[in-house]
Write a protein that holds these residues in place. Structure first.
Motif, mmCIF file in Angstrom:
data_model
loop_
_atom_site.group_PDB
_atom_site.id
_atom_site.type_symbol
_atom_site.label_atom_id
_atom_site.label_comp_id
_atom_site.label_asym_id
_atom_site.label_seq_id
_atom_site.Cartn_x
_atom_site.Cartn_y
_atom_site.Cartn_z
ATOM 1 N N PHE A 31 16.862 -25.602 -1.507
ATOM 2 C CA PHE A 31 15.636 -26.116 -2.138
ATOM 3 C C PHE A 31 15.928 -27.424 -2.871
ATOM 4 N N VAL A 32 17.008 -27.443 -3.645
ATOM 5 C CA VAL A 32 17.373 -28.639 -4.416
ATOM 6 C C VAL A 32 17.693 -29.804 -3.479
ATOM 7 N N MET A 33 18.440 -29.522 -2.397
ATOM 8 C CA MET A 33 18.818 -30.571 -1.460
ATOM 9 C C MET A 33 17.605 -31.158 -0.739
ATOM 10 N N ALA A 34 16.724 -30.297 -0.275
ATOM 11 C CA ALA A 34 15.666 -30.724 0.649
ATOM 12 C C ALA A 34 14.367 -31.146 -0.043
ATOM 13 N N TRP A 35 14.194 -30.815 -1.303
ATOM 14 C CA TRP A 35 12.912 -31.063 -1.946
ATOM 15 C C TRP A 35 12.624 -32.556 -2.118
ATOM 16 N N GLY A 36 13.646 -33.322 -2.493
ATOM 17 C CA GLY A 36 13.437 -34.753 -2.716
ATOM 18 C C GLY A 36 12.836 -35.022 -4.071
ATOM 19 N N TRP A 37 13.631 -34.839 -5.119
ATOM 20 C CA TRP A 37 13.114 -34.949 -6.485
ATOM 21 C C TRP A 37 12.730 -36.384 -6.840
ATOM 22 N N ARG A 38 13.415 -37.361 -6.243
ATOM 23 C CA ARG A 38 13.125 -38.768 -6.569
ATOM 24 C C ARG A 38 12.755 -39.554 -5.311
ATOM 25 N N GLY A 39 12.073 -38.893 -4.416
ATOM 26 C CA GLY A 39 11.700 -39.551 -3.169
ATOM 27 C C GLY A 39 11.850 -38.596 -2.003
#
Length: 325
Positions: A287-295
């Motif tokens: 989830f953390v890898m694929a979500w794209g927190w800053r883009g």
């Protein structure tokens, strides 16, 4: 014991091949009947790649080895994230563009957390199995809704449509033939695999859970590995990730529901302290890898290598639990 090893090898090979033939036949029948490519790609192909896990789960419960079925569901999710996506991202980094995947990621995380809660008391009740099955029906309805109303501008949906439109057609008679072959061989090969694996487990004193987490989970995840690798090589990153997320949803909502509904089994205590934390931990990492927190979300080669290393580490933990290292 030779018969048991041969049964496992033959079961895995037949299971993978017959699932592929069934998907081809069913997909072509749907095309002949005029089903939209998106509907075929989301439902028939998605469910078809999970057919090995479903049939193995049913066979395991019938053979009174429900923990093998539970191990298959949990182990397949671990394998899909750590091995399948790890190898896929190493070959081709996965950029996540699809808005649908951004909605699917928290759904997979939530379903994984629900499965963990259901298993914490070391019993999977019939009520919990029914709840998971209801969740499967709702998710399937959501996917059908997407197939009817989703914007074809979404990268994953456009990749599915393009892939399905490229498929070679086959005559109706041939399509029916392959559907029949799949329906005949899938349960036979699942029975072979479960019988061989459970016999080996009893001979060496290995728990059914560990057999399900290792040999069976790896074998039944081969269709997902093949599908994701092909998608990555075709530069269809969203589809590669979508294959894994869809499979993981089906594993928890359908495959894990089967032992609960059919037998309400007591679970191996090791699942609580070893396997469930690994599954939910890997799901959070994905989830953390694929979500794209800053883009844009992205699984890089470095992150793919980290996932693959996690898979190797988990296998070493399982080997250590059997005093093999």
């Amino acid at each position: 014991m030779l018969e048991s090893y041969l049964a496992v090898i033959a079961g895995l090979a037949l299971l993978t091949w017959s699932a592929d033939r069934f998907v081809d036949g069913a997909g072509n029948l749907a095309r002949i009947l005029g089903a939209p490519p998106l509907l075929i790609g989301i439902t028939i192909v998605g469910i078809g790649t999970s057919a090995p896990e479903v049939l193995v789960s049913i066979s395991a419960v019938i053979n009174d080895t429900p923990n093998l079925a539970v191990g298959n569901a949990i182990g397949s999710n671990i394998t899909n994230i750590a091995l399948v996506l790890g190898i896929t991202a190493l070959i081709c980094p996965l950029a996540v563009n699809s808005g649908i995947l951004r909605r699917e990621l928290p759904l997979v995380l939530g379903v994984s957390a629900l499965a963990v809660v259901f298993c914490l008391d070391l019993r999977l009740s019939r009520g919990e199995g029914a709840t998971l099955l209801l969740g499967f029906v709702l998710v399937l309805a959501w996917m059908l809704h997407l197939a009817r109303t989703g914007s074809q501008d979404d990268p994953m949906l456009s990749e599915i449509i393009a892939h399905e439109q490229e498929q070679d057609g086959m005559p109706p008679g041939k399509a029916w033939f392959w559907v029949g072959v799949g329906l005949l061989l899938l349960p036979i090969s699942a029975q072979l695999l479960v019988w061989g694996a459970s016999t080996i487990a009893r001979h060496f004193g290995i728990s059914e859970l560990v057999i399900g987490l290792t040999i069976v989970a790896l074998g039944t995840s081969l269709p997902e590995l093949a599908a994701s690798l092909m998608s990555a090589l075709r530069k269809e990153a969203d589809l590669a990730l979508g294959n894994v997320l869809g499979s993981n949803l089906f594993n928890l909502l359908l495959v894990l529901a089967i032992p609960g509904l059919m037998s309400g089994p007591a679970l191996d205590p090791d699942i609580k302290v070893r396997d469930l934390p690994v599954m939910i931990g890997l799901t959070v990492v994905l989830f953390v890898m694929a979500w794209g927190w800053r883009g844009q979300g992205r699984i890089s080669r470095l992150e793919g290598g980290t996932l693959l290393a996690a898979f190797v580490g988990y296998q070493l933990i399982l080997a250590a639990s059997l005093d093999l290292i």
